[in-house]
Design an enzyme around this catalytic site. Sequence first.
Site, PDB file in Angstrom:
ATOM      1  N   GLU A 188       0.852  -1.189   0.000  1.00 42.36           N
ATOM      2  CA  GLU A 188       0.000   0.000   0.000  1.00 42.36           C
ATOM      3  C   GLU A 188       0.889   1.241   0.000  1.00 42.36           C
ATOM      4  OE1 GLU A 188      -3.450   2.086   2.846  1.00 42.36           O
ATOM      5  OE2 GLU A 188      -2.217   0.429   3.596  1.00 42.36           O
TER       6      GLU A 188
ATOM      7  N   GLU B 225      -8.725   9.331   6.539  1.00 44.38           N
ATOM      8  CA  GLU B 225      -8.693   8.429   7.684  1.00 44.38           C
ATOM      9  C   GLU B 225      -8.955   9.262   8.926  1.00 44.38           C
ATOM     10  OE1 GLU B 225      -5.762   4.732   6.613  1.00 44.38           O
ATOM     11  OE2 GLU B 225      -4.817   6.549   7.395  1.00 44.38           O
TER      12      GLU B 225
END
Length: 386
Positions: A160, A243
């Site tokens: 990622e 996030e």
Amino acid sequence: MRTPPLQVRALRGLLSALIATLASFAAVAALVTAAPPARADTTICEPFGTTTIQGRYVVQNNRWGSSATQCVTATDSGFRVTQADGSVPTNGAPKSYPSVFNGCHYTTCSPGTSLPARLNTVSSAPSSISYGFVGDAVYNASYDIWLDPTPRTDGVNRTEIMIWFNRVGPIQPIGSPVGTATVGGRTWEVWSGGNGSNDVLSFVAPSAISSWSFDVMDFVRATVARGLAEDDWYLTSVQAGFEPWQNGAGLAVNSFSSTVQTGTDPGPDPDPDPDPGEPGGTACEVSYGTNVWQNGFTADVTVTNTGTAPVDGWRLAFTLPSGQRITNAWNASVTPSSGTVTATGVAHNARIAPGGSLSFGFQGAHGGTFAEPDGFRLNDAACTTA
């Protein structure tokens, strides 16, 4: 034939004009009636609910780290977080990742996407993003790029890449800082680590970036150069969102675009490990010595250049057996701390002369039966072991 009186001719003219005007109004009314209604915004409160925008991107609520209510409203060009209850500790994982993506993520693929695409077939992947920030929350604005050795459309990918456009509050990326890098004409603080499921390489902006157009492949190539992916891996999705750790209502992706331009797949490499003397060929030998005790070990690694040309900017990649984790290293930078790791030279030993060798080492922790790695690769070429 007798000509009608002047009054009759005038009346006929007026009637003709009136009929034409009424026909025009009728045509306009038909067009208005036929026009599709404006798309209403769609609100999603289901934890993993999704919807499609622009016929090509997927908006996902993606609330996975909290049971508190979160809702996102998809717009024609992006989305906004309309409700974000609750909070989680800032020294752990965030509570969600509301985002919009192109590609495939956990079995959901965006309409008409060209992803997954093999990296060595992608010439460029232009993208643009515009964020809307708030000041009464703890969050990052994160652009995610997912890579995997296989063209998978479900589950967790191997690597990622996270681009932190903004961060607010006492939060930090996974892993630890490993220096800085210039990518896409900007300077970033680079963090490397793993979350137990995949490797994570994070590029953190020194100050907030509210909008930017860039090439996703610039970050992919930087990741390949650090040994966290290979050219024959696949780009599976690109995602833009947030996030949040605390609150988050009002955060918005005002607009998002993503295009992946691919060429012809070159097919399997008939000779993936070129011989010395071929373009890209490297001849090398690795000696791996260890000192092992209960739950700990040290490793002394010697890399020998058995070829006739110097090796500059060397990178030695190998995979640590399960349960092993590096705690510190010397004479090289070794990242991440577990799984597939890459050792790179430092200032005083960045070159290995023909017939020369260098050594570096590291200390680590292990659990269970200790084993040594194999499959060492120096600058993407396989090495023999001593």
